[in-house]
Write a protein that holds these residues in place. Structure first.
Motif, short mmCIF file in Angstrom:
data_model
loop_
_atom_site.label_atom_id
_atom_site.label_comp_id
_atom_site.label_asym_id
_atom_site.label_seq_id
_atom_site.Cartn_x
_atom_site.Cartn_y
_atom_site.Cartn_z
N ARG A 90 0.82 -1.20 0.00
CA ARG A 90 0.00 0.00 0.00
C ARG A 90 0.86 1.25 0.00
O ARG A 90 0.33 2.36 -0.06
N VAL A 91 2.17 1.09 0.12
CA VAL A 91 3.09 2.22 0.11
C VAL A 91 4.19 1.92 -0.89
O VAL A 91 4.42 0.76 -1.27
N PRO A 92 4.92 2.93 -1.35
CA PRO A 92 6.06 2.68 -2.25
C PRO A 92 7.05 1.71 -1.62
O PRO A 92 7.29 1.75 -0.40
N LEU A 93 7.61 0.86 -2.43
CA LEU A 93 8.47 -0.20 -1.91
C LEU A 93 9.68 0.32 -1.15
O LEU A 93 10.11 -0.29 -0.17
N TYR A 94 10.23 1.44 -1.57
CA TYR A 94 11.44 1.94 -0.91
C TYR A 94 11.18 2.32 0.54
O TYR A 94 12.11 2.34 1.37
N GLN A 95 9.92 2.59 0.89
CA GLN A 95 9.59 2.96 2.26
C GLN A 95 9.66 1.77 3.21
O GLN A 95 9.64 1.94 4.43
N ARG A 96 9.76 0.57 2.67
CA ARG A 96 9.91 -0.61 3.52
C ARG A 96 11.17 -0.48 4.40
O ARG A 96 11.21 -1.00 5.52
N ALA A 97 12.18 0.20 3.88
CA ALA A 97 13.45 0.30 4.61
C ALA A 97 13.28 1.02 5.94
O ALA A 97 14.02 0.75 6.90
N GLN A 98 12.33 1.95 6.03
CA GLN A 98 12.15 2.73 7.25
C GLN A 98 11.87 1.85 8.46
O GLN A 98 12.35 2.10 9.56
N GLY A 99 11.10 0.80 8.23
CA GLY A 99 10.76 -0.09 9.33
C GLY A 99 11.93 -0.89 9.86
O GLY A 99 11.86 -1.45 10.96
N TYR A 100 13.00 -0.95 9.09
CA TYR A 100 14.18 -1.71 9.50
C TYR A 100 15.30 -0.79 9.97
O TYR A 100 16.34 -1.26 10.42
N GLY A 101 15.10 0.51 9.80
CA GLY A 101 16.08 1.45 10.33
C GLY A 101 17.21 1.82 9.40
O GLY A 101 18.26 2.28 9.85
N GLY A 154 15.92 4.32 2.45
CA GLY A 154 15.39 3.81 1.19
C GLY A 154 15.25 4.96 0.21
O GLY A 154 14.87 6.07 0.60
N VAL A 155 15.58 4.70 -1.05
CA VAL A 155 15.54 5.72 -2.08
C VAL A 155 14.83 5.16 -3.30
O VAL A 155 15.09 4.00 -3.70
N ARG A 156 13.92 5.95 -3.89
CA ARG A 156 13.31 5.53 -5.15
C ARG A 156 13.90 6.35 -6.28
O ARG A 156 13.98 7.57 -6.22
N VAL A 157 14.31 5.65 -7.33
CA VAL A 157 14.97 6.27 -8.46
C VAL A 157 14.23 5.92 -9.74
O VAL A 157 13.60 4.86 -9.84
N ASP A 158 14.26 6.82 -10.71
CA ASP A 158 13.69 6.52 -12.03
C ASP A 158 14.53 5.42 -12.65
O ASP A 158 15.66 5.64 -13.08
N GLY A 159 13.98 4.22 -12.68
CA GLY A 159 14.72 3.07 -13.18
C GLY A 159 14.96 3.05 -14.66
O GLY A 159 15.71 2.20 -15.16
#
Length: 362
Positions: A204-215, A218-223
Protein backbone atom coordinates in the motif's frame (compact mmCIF):
# COMPACT_ATOMS: atom_id res chain seq x y z
CA UNK A 1 2.60 3.69 -13.17
CA UNK A 2 -0.31 3.55 -15.56
CA UNK A 3 -1.32 6.07 -18.26
CA UNK A 4 -2.82 9.17 -16.67
CA UNK A 5 -1.36 8.51 -13.22
CA UNK A 6 0.69 11.27 -11.57
CA UNK A 7 4.46 11.15 -11.92
CA UNK A 8 5.93 9.27 -8.94
CA UNK A 9 8.30 10.94 -6.51
CA UNK A 10 11.74 9.69 -7.48
CA UNK A 11 15.29 10.77 -8.29
CA UNK A 12 15.67 11.67 -11.96
CA UNK A 13 18.68 13.16 -13.75
CA UNK A 14 17.58 12.54 -17.34
CA UNK A 15 13.97 13.17 -18.35
CA UNK A 16 12.06 10.93 -20.79
CA UNK A 17 12.66 13.66 -23.36
CA UNK A 18 16.42 13.41 -22.93
CA UNK A 19 16.89 16.63 -20.95
CA UNK A 20 19.49 16.69 -18.17
CA UNK A 21 18.42 17.74 -14.66
CA UNK A 22 20.36 18.10 -11.41
CA UNK A 23 19.91 16.85 -7.86
CA UNK A 24 21.84 18.35 -4.95
CA UNK A 25 22.19 15.06 -3.10
CA UNK A 26 22.91 12.74 -6.00
CA UNK A 27 25.15 14.80 -8.26
CA UNK A 28 26.91 13.15 -11.16
CA UNK A 29 29.74 14.31 -13.40
CA UNK A 30 29.92 12.17 -16.51
CA UNK A 31 31.88 12.74 -19.73
CA UNK A 32 30.49 12.36 -23.26
CA UNK A 33 32.68 9.27 -23.67
CA UNK A 34 31.19 7.73 -20.53
CA UNK A 35 27.68 8.53 -21.76
CA UNK A 36 28.39 6.80 -25.06
CA UNK A 37 29.70 3.84 -23.09
CA UNK A 38 26.50 3.63 -21.07
CA UNK A 39 24.45 3.71 -24.25
CA UNK A 40 26.59 0.98 -25.80
CA UNK A 41 26.21 -1.20 -22.69
CA UNK A 42 22.43 -0.88 -22.78
CA UNK A 43 22.16 -1.44 -26.53
CA UNK A 44 24.35 -4.55 -26.56
CA UNK A 45 22.58 -5.98 -23.53
CA UNK A 46 19.25 -5.54 -25.27
CA UNK A 47 20.52 -7.13 -28.49
CA UNK A 48 21.83 -10.12 -26.55
CA UNK A 49 18.48 -10.38 -24.78
CA UNK A 50 16.61 -10.31 -28.10
CA UNK A 51 18.84 -13.06 -29.45
CA UNK A 52 18.24 -15.21 -26.37
CA UNK A 53 14.48 -14.88 -26.86
CA UNK A 54 14.85 -15.91 -30.51
CA UNK A 55 16.98 -18.90 -29.52
CA UNK A 56 14.36 -20.04 -27.06
CA UNK A 57 11.57 -19.69 -29.63
CA UNK A 58 13.60 -21.86 -32.01
CA UNK A 59 14.05 -24.59 -29.41
CA UNK A 60 17.68 -23.86 -28.59
CA UNK A 61 16.91 -22.83 -24.99
CA UNK A 62 14.38 -24.25 -22.57
CA UNK A 63 13.47 -20.87 -21.04
CA UNK A 64 14.59 -17.25 -21.01
CA UNK A 65 13.77 -14.37 -18.60
CA UNK A 66 14.01 -11.14 -20.56
CA UNK A 67 15.42 -7.87 -19.18
CA UNK A 68 13.89 -5.80 -21.99
CA UNK A 69 13.12 -2.32 -20.63
CA UNK A 70 15.24 -2.67 -17.50
CA UNK A 71 18.60 -1.90 -19.08
CA UNK A 72 19.06 1.50 -17.42
CA UNK A 73 18.51 0.11 -13.92
CA UNK A 74 21.01 -2.66 -14.50
CA UNK A 75 23.73 -0.82 -16.42
CA UNK A 76 23.54 2.30 -14.28
CA UNK A 77 23.81 0.41 -10.99
CA UNK A 78 26.46 -2.00 -12.26
CA UNK A 79 28.73 0.76 -13.57
CA UNK A 80 28.73 2.22 -10.05
CA UNK A 81 30.36 -0.93 -8.67
CA UNK A 82 34.01 -1.21 -7.81
CA UNK A 83 36.10 -4.20 -8.85
CA UNK A 84 36.16 -5.54 -5.28
CA UNK A 85 32.40 -5.25 -4.77
CA UNK A 86 30.35 -8.45 -4.94
CA UNK A 87 27.08 -9.02 -6.80
CA UNK A 88 24.27 -11.41 -5.90
CA UNK A 89 21.80 -11.46 -8.84
CA UNK A 90 18.43 -13.07 -9.33
CA UNK A 91 17.98 -14.55 -12.81
CA UNK A 92 17.38 -11.45 -14.95
CA UNK A 93 20.51 -9.34 -14.37
CA UNK A 94 21.99 -9.77 -17.84
CA UNK A 95 23.16 -6.15 -17.99
CA UNK A 96 24.90 -6.46 -14.63
CA UNK A 97 26.67 -9.61 -15.80
CA UNK A 98 27.77 -7.76 -18.94
CA UNK A 99 29.28 -4.96 -16.85
CA UNK A 100 31.14 -7.50 -14.71
CA UNK A 101 32.87 -8.83 -17.81
CA UNK A 102 30.96 -12.10 -18.08
CA UNK A 103 30.56 -13.54 -21.57
CA UNK A 104 26.80 -13.50 -22.30
CA UNK A 105 27.07 -16.97 -23.84
CA UNK A 106 27.91 -18.44 -20.44
CA UNK A 107 24.59 -17.20 -19.06
CA UNK A 108 22.73 -19.33 -21.59
CA UNK A 109 24.29 -22.65 -20.63
CA UNK A 110 21.90 -23.18 -17.71
CA UNK A 111 18.87 -22.29 -19.84
CA UNK A 112 20.04 -24.73 -22.50
CA UNK A 113 20.43 -27.49 -19.92
CA UNK A 114 24.14 -27.92 -20.51
CA UNK A 115 24.75 -27.83 -16.76
CA UNK A 116 22.81 -27.15 -13.58
CA UNK A 117 24.66 -23.94 -12.81
CA UNK A 118 28.26 -22.85 -12.54
CA UNK A 119 30.17 -20.08 -10.87
CA UNK A 120 31.31 -17.29 -13.21
CA UNK A 121 35.00 -16.36 -13.23
CA UNK A 122 36.14 -15.52 -9.71
CA UNK A 123 37.47 -12.12 -10.74
CA UNK A 124 33.95 -11.08 -11.80
CA UNK A 125 32.69 -11.19 -8.19
CA UNK A 126 29.33 -12.28 -9.53
CA UNK A 127 27.33 -15.03 -7.84
CA UNK A 128 25.52 -17.57 -10.06
CA UNK A 129 21.95 -16.76 -11.07
CA UNK A 130 19.40 -17.67 -8.38
CA UNK A 131 16.00 -18.92 -9.54
CA UNK A 132 14.51 -19.23 -6.04
CA UNK A 133 12.73 -15.91 -5.50
CA UNK A 134 14.51 -13.73 -2.94
CA UNK A 135 16.90 -16.40 -1.65
CA UNK A 136 19.97 -14.54 -2.92
CA UNK A 137 19.34 -11.68 -0.49
CA UNK A 138 20.11 -14.03 2.42
CA UNK A 139 23.34 -15.12 0.76
CA UNK A 140 24.24 -11.51 0.04
CA UNK A 141 23.57 -10.38 3.61
CA UNK A 142 25.68 -13.16 5.06
CA UNK A 143 28.49 -12.33 2.67
CA UNK A 144 28.25 -8.63 3.56
CA UNK A 145 28.41 -9.45 7.27
CA UNK A 146 31.62 -11.36 6.52
CA UNK A 147 32.98 -8.39 4.61
CA UNK A 148 32.35 -6.21 7.65
CA UNK A 149 34.09 -8.66 9.99
CA UNK A 150 37.09 -8.73 7.65
CA UNK A 151 37.13 -4.90 7.59
CA UNK A 152 37.32 -5.08 3.80
CA UNK A 153 36.95 -1.89 1.77
CA UNK A 154 34.18 -3.26 -0.41
CA UNK A 155 30.41 -3.59 -0.55
CA UNK A 156 27.75 -6.04 -1.70
CA UNK A 157 24.77 -5.51 -4.00
CA UNK A 158 21.76 -7.83 -3.98
CA UNK A 159 19.39 -7.59 -6.96
CA UNK A 160 15.77 -8.69 -6.81
CA UNK A 161 12.36 -7.78 -8.18
CA UNK A 162 9.22 -6.25 -6.72
CA UNK A 163 7.69 -9.69 -6.28
CA UNK A 164 10.63 -10.87 -4.19
CA UNK A 165 10.22 -8.05 -1.68
CA UNK A 166 7.09 -9.85 -0.42
CA UNK A 167 9.15 -12.93 0.41
CA UNK A 168 10.12 -13.74 3.98
CA UNK A 169 13.72 -14.27 2.93
CA UNK A 170 13.99 -10.60 1.94
CA UNK A 171 12.44 -9.44 5.22
CA UNK A 172 14.91 -11.56 7.17
CA UNK A 173 17.76 -10.16 5.08
CA UNK A 174 16.67 -6.61 5.89
CA UNK A 175 16.60 -7.45 9.60
CA UNK A 176 20.04 -9.02 9.73
CA UNK A 177 21.62 -6.37 7.47
CA UNK A 178 20.27 -3.58 9.66
CA UNK A 179 21.16 -5.13 13.02
CA UNK A 180 24.68 -6.00 11.89
CA UNK A 181 25.18 -2.78 9.92
CA UNK A 182 26.19 -4.82 6.89
CA UNK A 183 27.77 -3.03 3.90
CA UNK A 184 25.06 -3.99 1.43
CA UNK A 185 22.86 -2.27 -1.13
CA UNK A 186 19.50 -3.92 -1.76
CA UNK A 187 18.62 -3.06 -5.36
CA UNK A 188 14.95 -3.73 -6.12
CA UNK A 189 13.95 -3.51 -9.78
CA UNK A 190 10.28 -2.65 -9.51
CA UNK A 191 9.16 -3.57 -13.03
CA UNK A 192 5.49 -3.28 -12.00
CA UNK A 193 4.62 -6.96 -12.42
CA UNK A 194 5.49 -10.06 -10.39
CA UNK A 195 4.52 -12.39 -13.23
CA UNK A 196 0.80 -11.50 -13.41
CA UNK A 197 0.52 -9.80 -9.99
CA UNK A 198 0.75 -5.98 -10.13
CA UNK A 199 2.72 -4.12 -7.46
CA UNK A 200 -0.42 -2.62 -5.91
CA UNK A 201 -1.56 -6.08 -4.81
CA UNK A 202 1.62 -6.44 -2.74
CA UNK A 203 1.96 -3.09 -1.01
CA UNK A 204 0.00 0.00 0.00
CA UNK A 205 3.09 2.22 0.11
CA UNK A 206 6.06 2.68 -2.25
CA UNK A 207 8.47 -0.20 -1.91
CA UNK A 208 11.44 1.94 -0.91
CA UNK A 209 9.59 2.96 2.26
CA UNK A 210 9.91 -0.61 3.52
CA UNK A 211 13.45 0.30 4.61
CA UNK A 212 12.15 2.73 7.25
CA UNK A 213 10.76 -0.09 9.33
CA UNK A 214 14.18 -1.71 9.50
CA UNK A 215 16.08 1.45 10.33
CA UNK A 216 18.02 2.14 7.17
CA UNK A 217 17.48 4.53 4.25
CA UNK A 218 15.39 3.81 1.19
CA UNK A 219 15.54 5.72 -2.08
CA UNK A 220 13.31 5.53 -5.15
CA UNK A 221 14.97 6.27 -8.46
CA UNK A 222 13.69 6.52 -12.03
CA UNK A 223 14.72 3.07 -13.18
CA UNK A 224 14.61 4.09 -16.84
CA UNK A 225 17.16 6.83 -16.20
CA UNK A 226 20.64 5.31 -16.41
CA UNK A 227 22.27 8.44 -14.94
CA UNK A 228 20.04 8.52 -11.87
CA UNK A 229 20.61 4.80 -11.28
CA UNK A 230 24.35 5.35 -11.56
CA UNK A 231 24.39 8.33 -9.20
CA UNK A 232 22.14 6.84 -6.51
CA UNK A 233 23.94 3.49 -6.50
CA UNK A 234 27.31 5.25 -6.21
CA UNK A 235 26.00 7.13 -3.21
CA UNK A 236 24.61 3.98 -1.59
CA UNK A 237 27.85 2.06 -2.13
CA UNK A 238 29.85 4.87 -0.55
CA UNK A 239 27.49 4.75 2.43
CA UNK A 240 28.06 1.02 2.74
CA UNK A 241 31.85 1.20 2.45
CA UNK A 242 32.07 4.01 5.01
CA UNK A 243 30.30 1.99 7.69
CA UNK A 244 26.84 3.54 7.28
CA UNK A 245 25.17 0.17 6.72
CA UNK A 246 22.54 -0.95 4.20
CA UNK A 247 20.42 1.01 1.73
CA UNK A 248 17.34 -0.05 -0.22
CA UNK A 249 17.09 1.32 -3.76
CA UNK A 250 13.81 0.95 -5.59
CA UNK A 251 14.42 1.36 -9.33
CA UNK A 252 11.00 2.25 -10.70
CA UNK A 253 11.08 0.69 -14.16
CA UNK A 254 8.93 -1.50 -16.40
CA UNK A 255 9.12 -5.01 -17.78
CA UNK A 256 8.48 -4.42 -21.48
CA UNK A 257 8.43 -8.10 -22.31
CA UNK A 258 6.87 -11.12 -20.66
CA UNK A 259 8.02 -12.46 -17.32
CA UNK A 260 9.71 -15.32 -19.16
CA UNK A 261 9.25 -16.93 -22.55
CA UNK A 262 6.67 -19.26 -20.98
CA UNK A 263 4.48 -16.30 -19.99
CA UNK A 264 1.78 -14.55 -22.02
CA UNK A 265 1.71 -10.98 -20.69
CA UNK A 266 -1.23 -10.01 -22.91
CA UNK A 267 -3.50 -11.99 -20.58
CA UNK A 268 -3.08 -9.53 -17.71
CA UNK A 269 -1.99 -6.14 -19.09
CA UNK A 270 -3.20 -3.96 -21.91
CA UNK A 271 -1.50 -2.55 -24.98
CA UNK A 272 -2.10 1.02 -23.78
CA UNK A 273 0.05 0.45 -20.70
CA UNK A 274 2.90 -1.10 -22.66
CA UNK A 275 2.80 1.67 -25.25
CA UNK A 276 2.93 4.30 -22.50
CA UNK A 277 6.14 2.82 -21.16
CA UNK A 278 7.56 2.34 -24.63
CA UNK A 279 7.75 6.14 -24.87
CA UNK A 280 9.90 6.09 -21.73
CA UNK A 281 12.41 3.64 -23.21
CA UNK A 282 15.81 4.03 -21.49
CA UNK A 283 17.82 3.61 -24.70
CA UNK A 284 15.81 6.19 -26.63
CA UNK A 285 16.12 8.62 -23.73
CA UNK A 286 19.93 8.51 -23.66
CA UNK A 287 20.24 8.48 -27.47
CA UNK A 288 18.11 11.62 -27.62
CA UNK A 289 20.35 13.33 -25.07
CA UNK A 290 23.54 12.31 -26.87
CA UNK A 291 22.40 13.51 -30.28
CA UNK A 292 20.94 16.76 -28.91
CA UNK A 293 24.30 17.57 -27.29
CA UNK A 294 26.22 16.65 -30.42
CA UNK A 295 28.03 13.83 -28.63
CA UNK A 296 26.75 11.07 -30.93
CA UNK A 297 25.52 10.97 -34.50
CA UNK A 298 23.78 8.46 -36.72
CA UNK A 299 27.11 6.92 -37.70
CA UNK A 300 27.92 6.15 -34.06
CA UNK A 301 24.49 4.70 -33.37
CA UNK A 302 24.74 2.55 -36.50
CA UNK A 303 28.14 1.31 -35.35
CA UNK A 304 26.61 0.14 -32.07
CA UNK A 305 23.86 -1.64 -34.02
CA UNK A 306 26.46 -3.42 -36.13
CA UNK A 307 28.39 -4.43 -33.02
CA UNK A 308 25.17 -5.81 -31.59
CA UNK A 309 24.60 -7.93 -34.68
CA UNK A 310 28.12 -9.34 -34.40
CA UNK A 311 27.50 -10.14 -30.74
CA UNK A 312 24.20 -11.86 -31.55
CA UNK A 313 25.83 -13.95 -34.26
CA UNK A 314 28.61 -15.04 -31.90
CA UNK A 315 26.11 -15.89 -29.18
CA UNK A 316 24.06 -18.02 -31.56
CA UNK A 317 27.13 -19.91 -32.75
CA UNK A 318 28.35 -20.43 -29.18
CA UNK A 319 25.03 -21.81 -28.00
CA UNK A 320 24.69 -24.24 -30.89
CA UNK A 321 28.25 -25.45 -30.31
CA UNK A 322 27.64 -26.27 -26.64
CA UNK A 323 28.10 -30.02 -26.08
CA UNK A 324 25.26 -32.12 -24.76
CA UNK A 325 25.91 -33.11 -21.14
CA UNK A 326 26.26 -36.70 -20.00
CA UNK A 327 22.71 -37.61 -18.82
CA UNK A 328 24.11 -39.39 -15.77
CA UNK A 329 25.72 -36.12 -14.62
CA UNK A 330 22.43 -35.20 -12.93
CA UNK A 331 23.39 -37.61 -10.12
CA UNK A 332 26.63 -35.76 -9.38
CA UNK A 333 27.04 -33.28 -6.54
CA UNK A 334 23.87 -34.42 -4.79
CA UNK A 335 25.91 -35.38 -1.72
CA UNK A 336 29.48 -34.33 -1.04
CA UNK A 337 30.67 -37.89 -0.27
CA UNK A 338 28.23 -39.94 -2.30
CA UNK A 339 25.17 -41.86 -1.17
CA UNK A 340 24.11 -45.49 -1.58
CA UNK A 341 20.61 -44.60 -2.80
CA UNK A 342 21.93 -42.13 -5.36
CA UNK A 343 24.40 -44.75 -6.58
CA UNK A 344 21.55 -47.23 -6.97
CA UNK A 345 19.46 -44.71 -8.90
CA UNK A 346 22.42 -43.88 -11.15
CA UNK A 347 22.92 -47.56 -11.95
CA UNK A 348 19.22 -48.00 -12.78
CA UNK A 349 19.24 -44.90 -14.98
CA UNK A 350 22.41 -46.01 -16.78
CA UNK A 351 20.88 -49.41 -17.49
CA UNK A 352 17.71 -47.73 -18.75
CA UNK A 353 19.71 -45.56 -21.13
CA UNK A 354 21.71 -48.54 -22.33
CA UNK A 355 18.50 -50.40 -23.18
CA UNK A 356 17.78 -47.88 -25.94
CA UNK A 357 21.27 -48.36 -27.35
CA UNK A 358 20.82 -52.16 -27.38
CA UNK A 359 17.47 -51.86 -29.11
CA UNK A 360 18.95 -49.62 -31.81
CA UNK A 361 21.83 -52.04 -32.32
CA UNK A 362 19.44 -54.96 -32.73
Amino acid sequence: MTPGAPEPDYIQLLTPGGERTEDSTYSLDVTPEELRGLYRDMALTRRFDEEAIALQRQGELGLWPSSYGQEAAQIGSARALGSDDYVFPSYREHGVAWCRGIDPATLLAVFRGVHNGSRPPKKANFHPYTLVIGAQTLHATGYAMGVAKDSADSAVVAYFGDGAISQGDVAESFTFAAVHNAPIVFFCQNNQWAISAPTQTQTRVPLYQRAQGYGFPGVRVDGNDVLACLAVTKWALEQARSGQGPTLIEAYTYRMGAHTTSDDATRYRGDEEVEYWRHRDPLTRLATHLTAQGWADRAYLDTVVQEGEQLARRIRESVRAMPDPDPSALFENVYADGHALVDEERAQFTAYQASFTDAEGA
